[in-house]
Design a protein around this motif. Sequence first.
Motif, PDB file in Angstrom:
ATOM      1  N   VAL A  80      27.808 -29.813  53.990  1.00 52.58           N
ATOM      2  CA  VAL A  80      28.455 -30.645  52.972  1.00 52.58           C
ATOM      3  C   VAL A  80      27.878 -32.044  53.033  1.00 52.58           C
ATOM      4  CG1 VAL A  80      30.652 -31.584  52.146  1.00 52.58           C
ATOM      5  CG2 VAL A  80      30.586 -29.292  53.162  1.00 52.58           C
ATOM      6  N   ASN A  81      27.623 -32.622  51.871  1.00 53.77           N
ATOM      7  CA  ASN A  81      27.138 -33.999  51.818  1.00 53.77           C
ATOM      8  C   ASN A  81      28.277 -34.957  52.141  1.00 53.77           C
ATOM      9  OD1 ASN A  81      26.936 -36.589  49.854  1.00 53.77           O
ATOM     10  ND2 ASN A  81      24.916 -36.030  50.639  1.00 53.77           N
ATOM     11  N   ARG A  82      28.078 -35.792  53.180  1.00 52.51           N
ATOM     12  CA  ARG A  82      29.128 -36.710  53.604  1.00 52.51           C
ATOM     13  C   ARG A  82      28.664 -38.165  53.617  1.00 52.51           C
ATOM     14  NH1 ARG A  82      31.167 -36.067  58.809  1.00 52.51           N
ATOM     15  NH2 ARG A  82      33.019 -37.140  58.024  1.00 52.51           N
ATOM     16  N   GLY A  83      27.386 -38.425  53.437  1.00 51.47           N
ATOM     17  CA  GLY A  83      26.918 -39.798  53.403  1.00 51.47           C
ATOM     18  C   GLY A  83      26.070 -40.163  54.612  1.00 51.47           C
ATOM     19  N   VAL A  84      25.428 -41.314  54.514  1.00 54.57           N
ATOM     20  CA  VAL A  84      24.431 -41.703  55.511  1.00 54.57           C
ATOM     21  C   VAL A  84      25.045 -41.977  56.881  1.00 54.57           C
ATOM     22  CG1 VAL A  84      24.532 -44.140  54.805  1.00 54.57           C
ATOM     23  CG2 VAL A  84      22.504 -43.279  55.981  1.00 54.57           C
ATOM     24  N   SER A  85      26.223 -42.587  56.935  1.00 52.95           N
ATOM     25  CA  SER A  85      26.790 -42.932  58.241  1.00 52.95           C
ATOM     26  C   SER A  85      27.188 -41.700  59.049  1.00 52.95           C
ATOM     27  CB  SER A  85      27.976 -43.882  58.068  1.00 52.95           C
ATOM     28  OG  SER A  85      27.536 -45.160  57.642  1.00 52.95           O
ATOM     29  N   PRO A  86      27.932 -40.729  58.482  1.00 55.21           N
ATOM     30  CA  PRO A  86      28.186 -39.501  59.243  1.00 55.21           C
ATOM     31  C   PRO A  86      26.895 -38.780  59.645  1.00 55.21           C
ATOM     32  CG  PRO A  86      29.725 -39.675  57.416  1.00 55.21           C
ATOM     33  CD  PRO A  86      28.710 -40.759  57.219  1.00 55.21           C
ATOM     34  N   ALA A  87      25.872 -38.827  58.789  1.00 59.27           N
ATOM     35  CA  ALA A  87      24.593 -38.198  59.139  1.00 59.27           C
ATOM     36  C   ALA A  87      23.960 -38.899  60.337  1.00 59.27           C
ATOM     37  CB  ALA A  87      23.651 -38.231  57.934  1.00 59.27           C
ATOM     38  N   ARG A  88      24.033 -40.207  60.383  1.00 59.66           N
ATOM     39  CA  ARG A  88      23.508 -40.937  61.535  1.00 59.66           C
ATOM     40  C   ARG A  88      24.288 -40.597  62.803  1.00 59.66           C
ATOM     41  NH1 ARG A  88      21.933 -47.101  59.569  1.00 59.66           N
ATOM     42  NH2 ARG A  88      20.108 -46.508  58.327  1.00 59.66           N
ATOM     43  N   ASN A  89      25.599 -40.525  62.693  1.00 60.88           N
ATOM     44  CA  ASN A  89      26.400 -40.160  63.863  1.00 60.88           C
ATOM     45  C   ASN A  89      26.012 -38.783  64.388  1.00 60.88           C
ATOM     46  OD1 ASN A  89      27.963 -42.522  63.976  1.00 60.88           O
ATOM     47  ND2 ASN A  89      29.511 -41.706  62.582  1.00 60.88           N
ATOM     48  N   LEU A  90      25.799 -37.842  63.490  1.00 58.66           N
ATOM     49  CA  LEU A  90      25.397 -36.497  63.908  1.00 58.66           C
ATOM     50  C   LEU A  90      24.035 -36.531  64.589  1.00 58.66           C
ATOM     51  CD1 LEU A  90      25.903 -33.471  63.979  1.00 58.66           C
ATOM     52  CD2 LEU A  90      24.993 -33.320  61.638  1.00 58.66           C
ATOM     53  N   GLY A  91      23.120 -37.337  64.053  1.00 59.18           N
ATOM     54  CA  GLY A  91      21.811 -37.466  64.679  1.00 59.18           C
ATOM     55  C   GLY A  91      21.902 -38.037  66.082  1.00 59.18           C
ATOM     56  N   VAL A  92      22.752 -39.030  66.272  1.00 61.52           N
ATOM     57  CA  VAL A  92      22.943 -39.615  67.601  1.00 61.52           C
ATOM     58  C   VAL A  92      23.522 -38.572  68.557  1.00 61.52           C
ATOM     59  CG1 VAL A  92      24.241 -41.329  68.922  1.00 61.52           C
ATOM     60  CG2 VAL A  92      23.167 -41.982  66.765  1.00 61.52           C
ATOM     61  N   ASP A  93      24.448 -37.761  68.075  1.00 59.14           N
ATOM     62  CA  ASP A  93      25.062 -36.732  68.919  1.00 59.14           C
ATOM     63  C   ASP A  93      24.019 -35.738  69.434  1.00 59.14           C
ATOM     64  OD1 ASP A  93      27.548 -37.876  68.554  1.00 59.14           O
ATOM     65  OD2 ASP A  93      28.142 -36.502  66.947  1.00 59.14           O
ATOM     66  N   ARG A  94      22.979 -35.495  68.667  1.00 59.55           N
ATOM     67  CA  ARG A  94      21.938 -34.545  69.072  1.00 59.55           C
ATOM     68  C   ARG A  94      20.764 -35.235  69.776  1.00 59.55           C
ATOM     69  NH1 ARG A  94      22.567 -29.858  65.917  1.00 59.55           N
ATOM     70  NH2 ARG A  94      24.806 -29.677  65.477  1.00 59.55           N
ATOM     71  N   ALA A  95      20.768 -36.542  69.834  1.00 59.13           N
ATOM     72  CA  ALA A  95      19.661 -37.283  70.440  1.00 59.13           C
ATOM     73  C   ALA A  95      19.704 -37.165  71.959  1.00 59.13           C
ATOM     74  CB  ALA A  95      19.719 -38.750  70.015  1.00 59.13           C
ATOM     75  N   VAL A  96      18.529 -37.263  72.593  1.00 59.59           N
ATOM     76  CA  VAL A  96      18.448 -37.156  74.054  1.00 59.59           C
ATOM     77  C   VAL A  96      17.862 -38.404  74.698  1.00 59.59           C
ATOM     78  CG1 VAL A  96      18.242 -34.643  73.931  1.00 59.59           C
ATOM     79  CG2 VAL A  96      16.164 -36.044  74.008  1.00 59.59           C
ATOM     80  N   ALA A  97      17.211 -39.259  73.939  1.00 67.45           N
ATOM     81  CA  ALA A  97      16.520 -40.420  74.509  1.00 67.45           C
ATOM     82  C   ALA A  97      17.512 -41.548  74.801  1.00 67.45           C
ATOM     83  CB  ALA A  97      15.435 -40.912  73.552  1.00 67.45           C
ATOM     84  N   PRO A  98      17.159 -42.452  75.705  1.00 67.10           N
ATOM     85  CA  PRO A  98      18.067 -43.568  76.011  1.00 67.10           C
ATOM     86  C   PRO A  98      18.158 -44.611  74.912  1.00 67.10           C
ATOM     87  CG  PRO A  98      16.021 -43.776  77.261  1.00 67.10           C
ATOM     88  CD  PRO A  98      15.979 -42.427  76.602  1.00 67.10           C
ATOM     89  N   TRP A  99      17.176 -44.647  74.013  1.00 70.27           N
ATOM     90  CA  TRP A  99      17.187 -45.613  72.909  1.00 70.27           C
ATOM     91  C   TRP A  99      17.084 -44.859  71.587  1.00 70.27           C
ATOM     92  CZ3 TRP A  99      17.718 -50.937  73.402  1.00 70.27           C
ATOM     93  CH2 TRP A  99      17.638 -51.435  74.714  1.00 70.27           C
ATOM     94  N   VAL A 100      17.883 -45.296  70.610  1.00 70.45           N
ATOM     95  CA  VAL A 100      17.922 -44.656  69.291  1.00 70.45           C
ATOM     96  C   VAL A 100      17.388 -45.633  68.248  1.00 70.45           C
ATOM     97  CG1 VAL A 100      19.379 -43.578  67.544  1.00 70.45           C
ATOM     98  CG2 VAL A 100      19.913 -43.276  69.974  1.00 70.45           C
ATOM     99  N   VAL A 101      16.497 -45.143  67.396  1.00 70.87           N
ATOM    100  CA  VAL A 101      15.936 -45.911  66.285  1.00 70.87           C
ATOM    101  C   VAL A 101      16.333 -45.214  64.995  1.00 70.87           C
ATOM    102  CG1 VAL A 101      13.829 -46.780  65.187  1.00 70.87           C
ATOM    103  CG2 VAL A 101      13.974 -46.659  67.688  1.00 70.87           C
ATOM    104  N   PHE A 102      16.825 -45.966  64.023  1.00 71.93           N
ATOM    105  CA  PHE A 102      17.209 -45.400  62.731  1.00 71.93           C
ATOM    106  C   PHE A 102      16.164 -45.777  61.687  1.00 71.93           C
ATOM    107  CE2 PHE A 102      21.171 -46.051  65.051  1.00 71.93           C
ATOM    108  CZ  PHE A 102      21.707 -44.773  64.991  1.00 71.93           C
ATOM    109  N   LEU A 103      15.685 -44.752  60.972  1.00 79.01           N
ATOM    110  CA  LEU A 103      14.691 -44.975  59.920  1.00 79.01           C
ATOM    111  C   LEU A 103      15.142 -44.233  58.671  1.00 79.01           C
ATOM    112  CD1 LEU A 103      11.907 -46.212  59.201  1.00 79.01           C
ATOM    113  CD2 LEU A 103      10.882 -44.022  59.874  1.00 79.01           C
ATOM    114  N   ASP A 104      15.269 -44.936  57.564  1.00 77.24           N
ATOM    115  CA  ASP A 104      15.654 -44.297  56.310  1.00 77.24           C
ATOM    116  C   ASP A 104      14.541 -43.392  55.818  1.00 77.24           C
ATOM    117  OD1 ASP A 104      18.042 -45.625  56.405  1.00 77.24           O
ATOM    118  OD2 ASP A 104      17.483 -47.178  54.965  1.00 77.24           O
ATOM    119  N   SER A 105      14.912 -42.330  55.114  1.00 77.60           N
ATOM    120  CA  SER A 105      13.953 -41.295  54.737  1.00 77.60           C
ATOM    121  C   SER A 105      13.006 -41.709  53.626  1.00 77.60           C
ATOM    122  CB  SER A 105      14.704 -40.022  54.319  1.00 77.60           C
ATOM    123  OG  SER A 105      15.657 -40.315  53.319  1.00 77.60           O
TER     124      SER A 105
END
Length: 342
Positions: free
Chosen positions: A95-120
């Motif tokens: 379901v489409n929920r918007g950019v912020s929930p998508a970023r949160n989901l990406g962080v939840d799956r991330a493994v590195a100590p530092w997170v970088v956000f880049l728009d598509s």
Amino acid sequence: MNRLATQQPAATDLAANVRARLERFANAASPLFSIVVPMFNRGDTIERCLDSIGIQDFASYEVVIVDDASVDDSKARCTRFLSSDPRFKLIECDVNRGVSPARNLGVDRAVAPWVVFLDSDDELLPGALARMAEAVERAPETLHALWFRCRLDDGDTTPPVVPRMTEWGYEGYLQFLEQTAHQARDMIRCVRRECFEVVRYPDSRMQMTKYHLDFALRFRSRMFPDVLRLYHQDAGERLVTNVRALDRPGRDAELLSNRKKVFLQDSADGFDALMHEHGEALRVWAPTMHLDYLRRAAVTAIGARRGRSARRHAFKLLQMRPASAGAWRIAVASLLVREQAG
């Protein structure tokens, strides 16, 4: 205090030490950066974005692409990256929920100590990750986010001028907002992943305005003058596109209209909470932005048919700016709002 700051080794020795440690990161099994790329109907730009990551000369990264229920060929455009490089991963949302929930989901799956956000629809400039890695290596443990500037399609940079204060906590960030009021201040951020255990992006379609204030209240950031991201405007902004598309007849217009309503409701809730939690500090340290956020709180509440909230913010704005025709218009509009049931 940071060991590097107290010992102050020779610049050449420090640079050699940084290079050596970064080489170890590049060869390590765990990456230094998780690059989170939220994506919704970006089939025309996502390859440009991912190519800009793939050509980086610093290799210690993973890419977490979060597809926010795209209905175009966005996922297909990612295939060559996913099939040829194990560092690229795709998460699919139902379901489409918007950019912020998508970023949160990406962080939840991330493994590195530092997170970088880049728009598509944007790009990393060549050497961007290497410059980030150098800044990360030099960062003391008390520093939690690194901000770097962007270049627009017309060649301008954002922010256009480096502010007087480049490292800040809460009050410093408020002063930064005030100094850059009415200016574009889009930047690319590199954030310690553990910070998201304390402060996350809004789980709604609310803008990230309150998130940055919440983050500054708890963590310290530093801004660098380096320009590391190309901020494109050629793909358009999805909300603007959606609002304009409301003129089209049929089911698409109905779906887009519902999305706009959700956006207004989430924004009204978000700005109401923002003013409740940060309003007094904004009034003291960033009075220009205080008025701007107060106006947004009133306008979004009117749009969401939150009558009591709209009137509270509107009349506070009018009290502070009694000679403003705009404040009077907002106050009158708030009086006409009938409270949304439920």
